[in-house]
Design a protein around this motif. Sequence first.
Motif, short mmCIF file in Angstrom:
data_model
loop_
_atom_site.label_atom_id
_atom_site.label_comp_id
_atom_site.label_asym_id
_atom_site.label_seq_id
_atom_site.Cartn_x
_atom_site.Cartn_y
_atom_site.Cartn_z
N VAL A 184 16.47 -28.82 34.08
CA VAL A 184 16.03 -27.43 34.17
C VAL A 184 16.15 -26.79 32.80
O VAL A 184 17.17 -26.94 32.11
N LEU A 185 15.11 -26.07 32.39
CA LEU A 185 15.16 -25.23 31.20
C LEU A 185 14.97 -23.78 31.62
O LEU A 185 13.95 -23.42 32.20
N ARG A 213 7.13 -28.41 27.12
CA ARG A 213 6.33 -29.63 26.99
C ARG A 213 6.97 -30.59 25.99
O ARG A 213 7.10 -31.79 26.25
N ARG A 214 7.36 -30.06 24.86
CA ARG A 214 7.98 -30.89 23.83
C ARG A 214 9.31 -31.48 24.30
O ARG A 214 9.66 -32.61 23.96
N ALA A 215 10.07 -30.70 25.09
CA ALA A 215 11.37 -31.16 25.56
C ALA A 215 11.29 -32.08 26.76
O ALA A 215 12.29 -32.72 27.12
N ARG A 219 11.87 -28.95 35.02
CA ARG A 219 11.38 -27.67 35.53
C ARG A 219 11.60 -26.61 34.47
O ARG A 219 12.59 -26.64 33.73
N LEU A 220 10.71 -25.65 34.44
CA LEU A 220 10.82 -24.50 33.54
C LEU A 220 10.99 -23.24 34.37
O LEU A 220 10.18 -22.97 35.26
N ILE A 221 12.03 -22.48 34.09
CA ILE A 221 12.29 -21.23 34.79
C ILE A 221 12.29 -20.11 33.76
O ILE A 221 13.06 -20.14 32.80
N LEU A 222 11.42 -19.14 33.97
CA LEU A 222 11.24 -18.04 33.03
C LEU A 222 12.19 -16.89 33.34
O LEU A 222 12.41 -16.55 34.51
N GLY A 243 2.49 -28.21 31.72
CA GLY A 243 2.00 -29.29 32.57
C GLY A 243 2.96 -29.69 33.66
O GLY A 243 2.72 -30.65 34.40
N GLY A 244 4.07 -28.97 33.81
CA GLY A 244 5.04 -29.24 34.85
C GLY A 244 5.31 -27.99 35.67
O GLY A 244 4.68 -26.95 35.45
N PRO A 245 6.26 -28.05 36.62
CA PRO A 245 6.53 -26.90 37.49
C PRO A 245 7.19 -25.74 36.74
O PRO A 245 8.13 -25.93 35.97
N VAL A 246 6.68 -24.55 36.98
CA VAL A 246 7.17 -23.32 36.35
C VAL A 246 7.35 -22.26 37.42
O VAL A 246 6.53 -22.14 38.33
N GLU A 247 8.40 -21.48 37.30
CA GLU A 247 8.60 -20.34 38.19
C GLU A 247 9.34 -19.26 37.43
O GLU A 247 9.95 -19.52 36.38
#
Length: 257
Positions: A184-185, A213-215, A219-222, A243-247
Amino acid sequence: MGSVYHAPVTDALELVALGAGAAFGGPTEAQSGYLVRGGGSAICMDMGSGVFNRLLGHIDPVELDGVVISHRHPDHIADILAARVYMAHGPGLGHPLDIYGPPGLHDALAGVAGDEPWAGIRMHDLAPGGGEFTIGALTVRHAEVPHLPPTHAFRVEHGGASVTYGADCAPNDALPELAQGSDVLLAECTFGTGEIPEGVPHLNARAVGEIARRARVGRLILVHGYPGVDRDAAVTEATAVFGGPVEWAREGATITP
């Protein structure tokens, strides 16, 4: 005061967004603060305004193994002032809270609230540039990112799982390196789909999507968007780049990597 919550012991790494607002937020938002638990240990990453009250709904601060602070801006440190009173004069009396943060953090807070009472707080300076240390069962890695010098991003690991918190930052190379392969980021998206003003060290949806993307995170959480930001549009744009899941973070929700 009323009783506070005593969290059940958890072995699996999990994260709760206590507050995910920006330097000013909406009427229901708290500022930056994230509870991470795993292996029976618990830490809080940042403690902005409103975070300490929400923390009480998830864990007794006495049960915290530590607090890590990314930088000295008020929306990331304001509720340390509430924590110090709780630990020095309230239910936390006799259980000093360890806080790991940038050099000068104590002086910045003392400039607002005076030198006393700090008996309930023990301050530890983060190593310049970055490093690694343990808090209970949790491994914490950190690296400096471009914002208010010094600002540190954090990666917390336990049991093969990891969560990375990018703090506040401009586009940079240090965060993708620290977050590489993280489950998770958590990353700021201050300006949503808008442009980043010249010289302002924050991110928008395109920039944060590129970091994810680079990492190659799971999952990416904003987080940390200004009120008025179109969050759905930001998720859509970040998803297209990543290109992956974001929320967008839901305050109070538990995230399990």
